[in-house]
Enzyme design. Structure first.
Site, PDB file in Angstrom:
ATOM      1  N   LYS A  38       0.839  -1.203   0.000  1.00  0.00           N
ATOM      2  CA  LYS A  38       0.000   0.000   0.000  1.00  0.00           C
ATOM      3  C   LYS A  38       0.876   1.254   0.000  1.00  0.00           C
ATOM      4  CE  LYS A  38      -0.375   0.096   5.058  1.00  0.00           C
ATOM      5  NZ  LYS A  38      -1.287   0.100   6.220  1.00  0.00           N
ATOM      6  N   ARG A 136      -9.658   0.111  15.551  1.00  0.00           N
ATOM      7  CA  ARG A 136      -9.606   0.921  14.336  1.00  0.00           C
ATOM      8  C   ARG A 136     -10.666   0.434  13.357  1.00  0.00           C
ATOM      9  NH1 ARG A 136      -3.849   1.274  11.326  1.00  0.00           N
ATOM     10  NH2 ARG A 136      -4.447  -0.856  10.702  1.00  0.00           N
ATOM     11  N   TYR A 264      13.276  31.369   5.534  1.00  0.00           N
ATOM     12  CA  TYR A 264      12.044  32.097   5.864  1.00  0.00           C
ATOM     13  C   TYR A 264      11.919  32.379   7.351  1.00  0.00           C
ATOM     14  CZ  TYR A 264      10.254  31.176   1.157  1.00  0.00           C
ATOM     15  OH  TYR A 264      10.073  31.142  -0.206  1.00  0.00           O
ATOM     16  N   MET A 313       9.788  24.845   0.579  1.00  0.00           N
ATOM     17  CA  MET A 313       9.019  23.924  -0.237  1.00  0.00           C
ATOM     18  C   MET A 313       9.911  23.027  -1.087  1.00  0.00           C
ATOM     19  SD  MET A 313       5.994  24.625  -3.031  1.00  0.00           S
ATOM     20  CE  MET A 313       4.908  25.369  -1.817  1.00  0.00           C
TER      21      MET A 313
END
Length: 369
Positions: A38, A136, A264, A313
């Site tokens: 997965k 779950r 930043y 980013m």
């Protein structure tokens, strides 16, 4: 392996093979092996990994969602594929591509039965999941009689396996809890099979269950993180080989003067002259902001370089003041030597989160020879 000239994710299927054989060595010959592929095979490449597992002789594959299984079928994967969390909206497609649903409550069972009947299915394989403590997904024990009644009155579906999921198999401090889960699952399985009068595949073990609870291997085990080289234990660190290497390069170096800032929000202000290197990988690539400000690091010339300032980013900046390096030199974020587990744990997360977050925009290089 050649040095990187851009950001790449190398996926070593030879190491995958070694991990598979190591885990198989822990099992009896009769115990089946399910490989969990997965989430892009845990951030790697689902098709390449599935093809390798199929070649190696795995008995089953598992994905989380239907579309993941469809992608494997379209790539020629013919092994049985279990869908761990199928959704009603995808049941018709699931049947079309001969995928096998894990059903976990009355809602999923009812609606899949409707689809199986509509498609004139006969003994379509399903997997019934019970909740033994993870809380779950899964039926409770008191649902067994109703499930068996539905099965007895409908020939469209047939139970291929009965399963549950261990909650803390990697934590030996929770051994009492895990043993209770295993015992409860044994009771569930025995009760259900006594009613339906046949014995579907029985499975509960994940990777840590394989390593820590051999008495619970039963008919099949499921391994995800283990085949990718992580054993959730120092004991198995040398036995399992991480199959993934995330590499990049130094784009630019700077001399940063005392009092100047990097990145930043001026999150890093140096109190002395340092040398920094900018590397073309950032939070859009899966290196999230939690790794900034000295919580994460990379390796250059086998030396650790801390990430300074906020992760951008598309870029990170690292302190290379004590490393003799140049623009264009290779940078390793993690590989078989410098583990993703160490990097993630240092930032307060887990290897699963880091490796499954690696962006698809990063070029995958498959190594298999």
């Amino acid at each position: 392996m050649s040095e990187a000239s851009q950001t790449v994710l190398e996926i070593n299927l030879n190491s995958l093979s070694d991990n598979y054989h190591f885990l198989k060595s822990k099992l009896s010959e009769k115990t089946k092996f399910l490989g969990v592929v997965k989430a892009g095979a845990y951030g790697n490449d689902a098709i390449s990994v599935a093809q390798k597992l199929q070649f190696l002789g795995a008995d089953y594959l598992a994905v989380a969602y239907t579309q993941e299984g469809i992608n494997l079928r379209k790539a020629g994967i013919y092994l049985p594929i279990m869908v761990l969390h199928p959704q009603k909206a995808n049941f018709d497609e699931l049947v079309k591509f001969q995928l096998e649903p894990t059903l976990y409550n009355d809602y999923s069972l009812k609606h899949f039965l409707e689809v199986a009947s509509k498609n004139n299915c006969s003994n379509y394989p399903i997997h019934i999941k019970f909740n033994s403590g993870l809380n779950r997904l899964g039926f409770k024990f008191n649902a067994i009689n109703n499930i068996c009644s539905i099965l007895a009155n409908n020939k469209s579906i047939k139970v291929e396996s009965i399963l549950s999921h261990l909650a803390a198999s990697e934590d030996l401090n929770e051994k009492e809890f895990t043993l209770k889960q295993i015992n409860d699952f044994n009771i569930i399985y025995d009760h259900m099979t006594s009613i339906i009068s046949y014995s579907p595949i029985k499975h509960i073990c994940n990777t840590s269950g394989i390593l820590n609870y051999p008495e619970a291997h039963f008919d099949m085990v499921r391994s995800g993180i283990g085949i990718y080289g992580f054993g959730n234990s120092k004991e198995y660190k040398t036995k399992l080989k991480p199959i993934t290497s995330l590499k990049s390069v130094i784009s630019q170096k700077h001399i940063i003067k005392a009092g100047e800032s990097i990145g930043y929000n001026r999150a890093f202000i140096t109190d002395k002259d340092i040398s920094s290197a900018t590397i073309p990988v950032g939070h859009a690539d899966g290196i999230s902001r939690i790794y900034g400000n000295n919580k994460g690091f990379v390796y250059i010339k086998s030396q650790k370089a801390p990430i300074i300032g906020n992760v951008c980013m598309d870029m990170i900046m690292v302190d290379v003041s004590n490393i003799n390096c140049n623009e264009g030199d290779e940078v390793i974020l993690f590989d078989s030597q410098f583990s993703a587990a160490e990097l993630s744990e240092n930032a307060g997360t887990i290897s699963y989160e880091l490796i499954t977050s690696i962006s698809q925009r990063i070029n995958r290089i498959i190594i298999d020879n």
